[in-house]
Design a protein around this motif. Structure first.
Motif, mmCIF file in Angstrom:
data_model
loop_
_atom_site.group_PDB
_atom_site.id
_atom_site.type_symbol
_atom_site.label_atom_id
_atom_site.label_comp_id
_atom_site.label_asym_id
_atom_site.label_seq_id
_atom_site.Cartn_x
_atom_site.Cartn_y
_atom_site.Cartn_z
ATOM 1 N N MET A 191 0.976 -1.336 -0.102
ATOM 2 C CA MET A 191 -0.023 0.064 -0.125
ATOM 3 C C MET A 191 0.850 1.235 -0.019
ATOM 4 S SD MET A 191 -3.068 0.800 -0.005
ATOM 5 C CE MET A 191 -2.852 2.003 -1.099
ATOM 6 N N LEU A 192 1.978 1.416 0.814
ATOM 7 C CA LEU A 192 2.771 2.449 0.977
ATOM 8 C C LEU A 192 3.471 2.603 -0.352
ATOM 9 C CD1 LEU A 192 5.074 2.348 4.178
ATOM 10 C CD2 LEU A 192 3.497 4.086 3.409
ATOM 11 N N ALA A 193 3.891 1.550 -1.086
ATOM 12 C CA ALA A 193 4.386 1.500 -2.432
ATOM 13 C C ALA A 193 3.581 2.232 -3.580
ATOM 14 C CB ALA A 193 4.941 0.317 -3.025
ATOM 15 N N LEU A 194 2.304 1.790 -3.327
ATOM 16 C CA LEU A 194 1.292 2.556 -4.322
ATOM 17 C C LEU A 194 1.165 3.941 -4.057
ATOM 18 C CD1 LEU A 194 -1.366 -0.174 -4.375
ATOM 19 C CD2 LEU A 194 0.406 0.394 -6.201
ATOM 20 N N PHE A 198 6.395 4.126 -5.570
ATOM 21 C CA PHE A 198 7.573 3.388 -5.256
ATOM 22 C C PHE A 198 7.987 2.150 -6.125
ATOM 23 C CE2 PHE A 198 10.763 1.509 -2.590
ATOM 24 C CZ PHE A 198 11.565 2.712 -2.089
ATOM 25 N N PRO A 199 9.339 2.105 -6.456
ATOM 26 C CA PRO A 199 9.599 0.985 -7.247
ATOM 27 C C PRO A 199 9.137 -0.399 -6.363
ATOM 28 C CG PRO A 199 11.293 2.429 -7.484
ATOM 29 C CD PRO A 199 10.155 3.171 -6.357
ATOM 30 N N ILE A 281 5.854 7.044 6.243
ATOM 31 C CA ILE A 281 6.354 5.473 6.071
ATOM 32 C C ILE A 281 5.785 4.795 7.591
ATOM 33 C CG2 ILE A 281 8.087 3.966 6.243
ATOM 34 C CD1 ILE A 281 9.497 5.947 3.948
ATOM 35 N N VAL A 282 6.273 5.380 8.623
ATOM 36 C CA VAL A 282 5.819 5.043 9.728
ATOM 37 C C VAL A 282 4.347 4.854 10.205
ATOM 38 C CG1 VAL A 282 6.172 4.878 12.351
ATOM 39 C CG2 VAL A 282 8.004 5.205 10.911
ATOM 40 N N GLY A 283 4.046 5.865 9.795
ATOM 41 C CA GLY A 283 2.356 6.134 10.080
ATOM 42 C C GLY A 283 1.494 5.340 8.976
#
Length: 445
Positions: A191-194, A198-199, A281-283
């Motif tokens: 989910m973070l990558a989306l 992010f690669p 990122i942490v959140g």
């Protein structure tokens, strides 16, 4: 520290995890283990690692809303432990500052320049909008808020559901595996990558960075803190490359593009850029990830609630709120008094540190009946304070709720029952509250 991650993004595979580094350091230097003598010094990470914090906070709540700890390895501080008290302090952001300039949002101390010079260390600050006061906080928060609107949640839901379904279908049957790594980390990191665009092949870097950023106690060990700073600088260098690639591109819906095209954030200092990356990122990783693990662990601990979940899928939206309350993935936030004031009959001095214990507020007997029990039909589960309260309430709360709801819905659609079947290891920290390992086995109901 060499720029290993920019050159070889898979370096996280051979670098130590934050928890392993701290464990190894303390094994080699047992004299540095921190002794705590005050009965209400709940800054010690062992009580969370061993899951024995509940009676300590219950005793404090019974005695009053706030309590002063005059001595600890992290200096003196106030414990704010009752639900009403946490809300009250959060509702007065001018009186009780979140700013990094006053100490920020964690229980750790902000060392004075003279102390840093004595220790031979340089100041390493990470300004981020959750650790800012108005008006700067307002502008930066508004920059990223469009990524978490109801319309965006609707747009993202199909993708979240597809990825969740695909992952659940791939889980082994009849064998034990680690739910944290296989499910919780994989879903939240994806989910973070989306969100960052992010690669995809490097997405586990986001987990690696999150772990080193979230383990704030590393700052108490000089060598580990310096290593941690190096890792975070590597993170910033990687994101700077993405920033440079997108600076001349058309605005997109990803968080980096939003920052680039925002007057409030496109002129950030390197430290501020790094700080806001850590926040996002942490959140976006630790909180949802630890609740995804907490749900499975809680259902195993309370089989009557697992059975109710299996019988009543209509309860899933409320179950999400209750699991967020029960797990409380971030244990505390810190505020600093900007002037002398009276607070619930106590005199709080300018500069005093107040630690708002969300995990205690979420177990407040005056608000939640039988608070130490999971109850997915709890009528007031939404009163949990896991996302904070007031102007600093988590900007990504809707996304966390969506991911958790979809996970439960897709588990139910597959009649999936998850049993704890092996090792359970909790995070050794006083800030992030969750699981490092949760060995499980999947069956069908």
């Amino acid at each position: 520290m060499a720029t290993q991650f920019a050159e070889s993004p898979a370096a996280w595979r051979t670098s130590p995890s934050a928890v392993d580094a701290l464990r190894e350091h303390l094994a080699q230097h047992p004299e540095e283990k921190w002794e705590h003598t005050h009965p209400f010094d709940v800054s010690r990470s062992d009580i969370y690692y061993e899951d024995r914090w509940q009676p300590i906070f219950a005793e404090m709540r019974a005695k009053g809303p706030i309590h002063y700890v005059d001595e600890s390895p992290l200096g003196p501080y106030w414990n704010v432990v009752q639900h009403k008290a946490v809300q009250h302090v959060e509702s007065l952001p001018e009186l009780f500052s979140s700013s990094w300039e006053h100490g920020g949002i964690t229980i750790l101390n902000r060392l004075e320049d003279a102390q840093l010079a004595e220790l031979g260390r340089e100041r390493f600050e990470l300004p981020m909008f959750i650790a800012m006061d108005r008006p700067k906080h307002t502008g930066q928060r508004r920059t990223v808020a469009p990524a978490f609107t109801p319309a965006e949640m609707k747009r993202l839901e199909d993708d979240i559901r597809h990825r969740t379904a695909e992952l659940l279908d791939s889980l082994p049957r009849g064998e034990v595996f680690d739910w944290v790594d296989t499910v919780s980390i994989e879903l939240t990191t994806g989910m973070l990558a989306l969100l960052f665009d992010f690669p995809w092949k490097d997405r586990r870097l986001l987990t690696f960075w999150s772990d080193w950023a979230g383990d704030t106690e590393l700052a108490m060990v000089r060598d580990l803190d310096e290593f941690r700073q190096g890792i975070l600088r590597e993170m910033a260098a990687y994101f700077q490359q993405l920033w440079a690639q997108r600076a001349n591109a058309e605005p997109g819906p990803d968080l980096i593009s939003m920052m680039i095209h925002s007057p409030a954030m496109n002129q950030m200092s390197p430290q501020e850029f790094m700080g806001n990356l850590v926040l996002l990122i942490v959140g976006g990783n630790d909180t949802t990830r630890n609740t995804m693990s907490g749900i499975v662990h809680a259902f195993d601990k309370f089989p009557d609630q697992r059975k109710l979940f299996e019988q009543r899928p209509d309860l899933i939206p409320n179950a999400v709120q209750e699991c967020i309350r029960y797990q409380t993935p971030l244990a505390h936030m810190r505020r600093t008094a900007t002037q002398d004031t009276e607070l619930f009959g106590e005199t709080v001095r300018k500069g005093d540190k107040l630690v708002l214990w969300y995990l205690s507020a979420n177990r407040d007997e005056e608000v939640f009946e039988h608070p130490d029990k999971l109850d997915i039909a709890r009528e007031n589960a939404r009163r949990n304070l896991s996302f904070g309260y007031g102007i600093h309430r988590c900007v990504g709360a809707r996304l966390a709720e969506l991911q958790l709801r979809v996970l439960l819905e897709e588990m139910h659609a597959r009649r999936m029952r998850v049993h704890v079947a092996g090792d359970v290891e909790r995070v050794r920290a006083n800030f992030v509250h969750g699981f490092r390992k949760l060995e499980v086995e999947v069956t069908t109901f």
